[in-house]
Design an enzyme around this catalytic site. Structure first.
Site, short mmCIF file in Angstrom:
data_model
loop_
_atom_site.label_atom_id
_atom_site.label_comp_id
_atom_site.label_asym_id
_atom_site.label_seq_id
_atom_site.Cartn_x
_atom_site.Cartn_y
_atom_site.Cartn_z
N GLU A 27 0.84 -1.20 0.00
CA GLU A 27 0.00 0.00 0.00
C GLU A 27 0.88 1.25 0.00
O GLU A 27 2.03 1.22 0.46
CB GLU A 27 -0.88 -0.03 1.26
CG GLU A 27 -1.80 1.16 1.42
CD GLU A 27 -2.83 0.99 2.54
OE1 GLU A 27 -2.71 0.03 3.33
OE2 GLU A 27 -3.76 1.81 2.59
N ASN A 173 -12.23 -1.67 -0.43
CA ASN A 173 -11.49 -2.20 0.71
C ASN A 173 -12.15 -1.74 2.01
O ASN A 173 -12.44 -0.56 2.16
CB ASN A 173 -10.05 -1.69 0.68
CG ASN A 173 -9.31 -1.97 1.99
OD1 ASN A 173 -8.92 -3.10 2.26
ND2 ASN A 173 -9.15 -0.95 2.83
N GLU A 174 -12.38 -2.65 2.91
CA GLU A 174 -12.96 -2.31 4.22
C GLU A 174 -14.04 -1.25 4.06
O GLU A 174 -14.00 -0.19 4.70
CB GLU A 174 -11.87 -1.88 5.22
CG GLU A 174 -10.89 -3.01 5.51
CD GLU A 174 -9.98 -2.79 6.70
OE1 GLU A 174 -10.00 -1.70 7.31
OE2 GLU A 174 -9.24 -3.74 7.04
N TYR A 238 -5.94 -9.21 11.56
CA TYR A 238 -4.75 -8.70 12.26
C TYR A 238 -4.83 -9.19 13.70
O TYR A 238 -5.92 -9.29 14.26
CB TYR A 238 -4.73 -7.17 12.25
CG TYR A 238 -4.44 -6.58 10.87
CD1 TYR A 238 -3.16 -6.62 10.35
CD2 TYR A 238 -5.45 -6.00 10.11
CE1 TYR A 238 -2.88 -6.08 9.10
CE2 TYR A 238 -5.19 -5.46 8.86
CZ TYR A 238 -3.89 -5.51 8.36
OH TYR A 238 -3.61 -4.99 7.13
N GLU A 288 -5.61 -9.24 3.74
CA GLU A 288 -4.73 -8.53 4.69
C GLU A 288 -4.67 -9.40 5.93
O GLU A 288 -5.71 -9.72 6.51
CB GLU A 288 -5.30 -7.15 5.06
CG GLU A 288 -5.24 -6.15 3.94
CD GLU A 288 -5.65 -4.74 4.37
OE1 GLU A 288 -5.44 -4.37 5.54
OE2 GLU A 288 -6.20 -4.03 3.52
N GLN A 333 2.55 -5.96 5.44
CA GLN A 333 2.66 -5.59 4.05
C GLN A 333 4.09 -5.88 3.58
O GLN A 333 5.00 -5.87 4.40
CB GLN A 333 2.35 -4.13 3.86
CG GLN A 333 0.94 -3.74 4.28
CD GLN A 333 0.57 -2.32 3.81
OE1 GLN A 333 1.28 -1.64 3.11
NE2 GLN A 333 -0.61 -1.88 4.26
O1 AHR Z 1 -2.63 -2.50 6.36
C1 AHR Z 1 -2.95 -1.30 6.98
C2 AHR Z 1 -4.44 -0.99 6.93
O2 AHR Z 1 -5.14 -1.93 7.69
C3 AHR Z 1 -5.10 -1.05 5.59
O3 AHR Z 1 -4.97 0.14 4.86
C4 AHR Z 1 -6.54 -1.26 5.94
O4 AHR Z 1 -7.25 -1.95 4.95
C5 AHR Z 1 -6.47 -2.04 7.24
O5 AHR Z 1 -7.31 -1.53 8.21
#
Ligand code: AHR
Length: 485
Positions: A27, A173-174, A238, A288, A333
């Site tokens: 990103e 995205n999200e 995450y 992600e 990332q």
């Molecule tokens: O990877 C960092 C961020 O985490 C991304 O931009 C977003 O999609 C997620 O919340």
């Protein structure tokens, strides 16, 4: 020494492991693109048309299959037209999510070229939050159209005579959060609009819808009406437990159950989707995932330790076991941000411990995943007053029919105990094995410019037979390859 056993069912394939589960995400955030991937053609750092050569080669070496770009949150504020054409004419914009300015020097053509140099498929995430279906249609046309339209000619004029043939397109995205704060029903409506037009431009592309909580996913699929417009549905995962370095023993162990919550989310989503997608055509894309430590601060830079790498092995085992259900994974990332594989400082570049896990696991790509039954005592610990437990042995197994090869991954999460694992193959015999292990003196060891190989791979014994025993060092991941007879 703790004992455990693994029974591999060589006659029970679970599905084909998509190479794309070993994919990446890059990103416009912190130093991922700028400095991490892109230094510009005039840089003294060796580059291919502006993209770092060391990073390109390191990703090619692990057979990086797919890279997602340009975000993340950045995607839903991005105008693709800003990033094409002569570099000196590209506008400078506010990167509204990541507190920096975007000079747009790394745009669509640079991204696709970088992917092709790596050997990866490009996966572009489109803008739903602040963009229109028309803008995204034109982006697909610019990239993929073979004819003589103005946009196709513009791509040719920009140095790409052969269409980019970008196969994977994410519709936002999200979108429940940074991607426009939609409700699930509203997003389903937008998705239908975007999806139906994009399919008209190029019917061969694969479309990815944005997933989230069980409630969101149910709301999305119930209101979509056109399930045929979805090829893959995404999840993000995450996780963290305590700090990235200097964690307690309990926090060390606590990271793994949090990583493993992903398996439950995948099972739940797969079950939900089966009600709408009777033929089970739609894949799950975890586009992600990774550790997000409290230290991730400026540009989401954070320490990348052996513990993080072990958690990546645990997640990749989940993906291997979910072969056929999970069609892509993109660790967050690629360079310098969150659980990156590579870090850079000026001209220096080094591999994180997580890179080595991807190097070990690449032998699973495209194989049949095999059922592996594990017998191992759970490790119990107490975290913030709660009793928790984790299976200290994580396993995945696969078979390459073409190479006649068994690939076995084993991670010993015990901090101090060696695991003696007896592997039985039930009717098959493993011969001529080779194996490598990733471990280090401390669970929070990292690599750095000064010590790039502090945490690195080393060969270990790979005994043969229908049944054989392996010694797994504490806090280690081992991958072995055997010829199977
Ligand atoms: O990877 C960092 C961020 O985490 C991304 O931009 C977003 O999609 C997620 O919340």
């Amino acid at each position: 020494m703790v004992k455990a056993s693994v029974a591999i069912r060589t006659d029970e394939p679970l599905g084909t492991i998509s190479p794309n589960i070993y994919g990446h995400f890059a990103e416009h955030l912190g130093r991922c693109i700028d400095e991490g991937i892109w230094v510009g053609p005039e840089s003294a750092i060796a580059n291919n048309g502006g993209a770092r050569q060391d990073v390109t080669e390191a990703l090619a070496a692990i057979r990086c299959p797919v890279i997602r770009w340009p975000g993340g949150c950045f995607a839903d504020a991005y105008d693709w037209r800003d990033g094409v054409g002569p570099h000196e004419r590209r506008p400078r914009r506010i990167n509204v999510w990541w507190n920096k300015e975007e000079d747009n020097q790394f745009g669509t053509d640079e991204f696709v070229r970088f992917c092709r140099d790596v050997g990866a498929e490009p996966y572009i995430c489109g803008n739903v939050g602040s963009g229109t279906p028309r803008e995204m249609m034109q982006w697909v046309e610019y990239c993929n159209y073979e004819g003589q339209t103005t946009l196709a000619r513009e791509r040719v004029a920009n140095g790409a005579p052969v269409p980019h043939k970008v196969k994977y397109w994410g519709i936002g995205n999200e979108n429940w959060g940074c991607g426009g704060q939609f409700g699930a029903e509203q997003y389903a409506h937008e998705y239908r609009r975007f999806g139906s037009y994009l399919r008209r431009i190029d019917p061969t592309i694969e479309l990815i819808s944005c997933g989230h909580s069980p409630e969101w996913n149910l709301g999305f699929f119930s209101n979509l009406g056109r399930v045929d417009l979805v090829d893959h549905h995404s999840l993000h995962h995450y996780y963290k437990c305590g700090p990235g370095t200097g964690f307690s023993e309990e926090e060390y162990y606590g990271l793994f159950p949090r990583a493993l919550e992903l398996e439950e989310a995948i099972n739940r989503l797969s079950q939900l989707m089966s009600h709408f997608d009777r033929g089970r055509r739609i894949g799950i894309v975890v586009d992600e995932w990774g550790v997000w430590h409290p230290e991730a601060d400026v540009g989401l830079w954070q320490p990348n330790t052996l513990r993080d790498a072990l958690s990546a092995a645990v997640v990749l085992d989940v993906f291997n076991r979910q072969a056929g259900v999970v069609t892509m994974g993109n660790i967050a990332q690629t360079v310098n941000v969150l659980q990156c594989l590579l870090q850079t400082d000026g001209a220096a570049m080094w591999r994180t411990p997580t890179y080595h896990v991807f190097d070990l696991y690449k032998s699973h790509m495209g194989n049949y995943s095999l059922r592996a039954d594990v017998v191992c005592e759970r490790h119990e610990f107490s975290l913030e007053g709660r009793r928790e437990h984790v299976l200290p042995l994580s396993v995945s197994a696969s078979h390459s029919e073409a190479a006649g090869r068994l690939v076995l991954s084993l991670t010993n999460l015990h901090l101090t105990e060696t695991l003696e694992v007896t592997v039985s193959l039930h009717g098959s015999t493993a011969v001529s094995g080779i194996a490598r292990t990733l471990t280090s003196a401390n669970a929070d060891d990292v690599n750095s410019a000064a010590e790039p190989d502090r945490v690195c791979l080393a060969p270990v014994d790979a005994p043969s037979g229908e049944e054989f025993t392996l010694q797994l060092a504490p806090k280690s991941t081992t991958v072995g390859l055997w010829e199977l007879r």
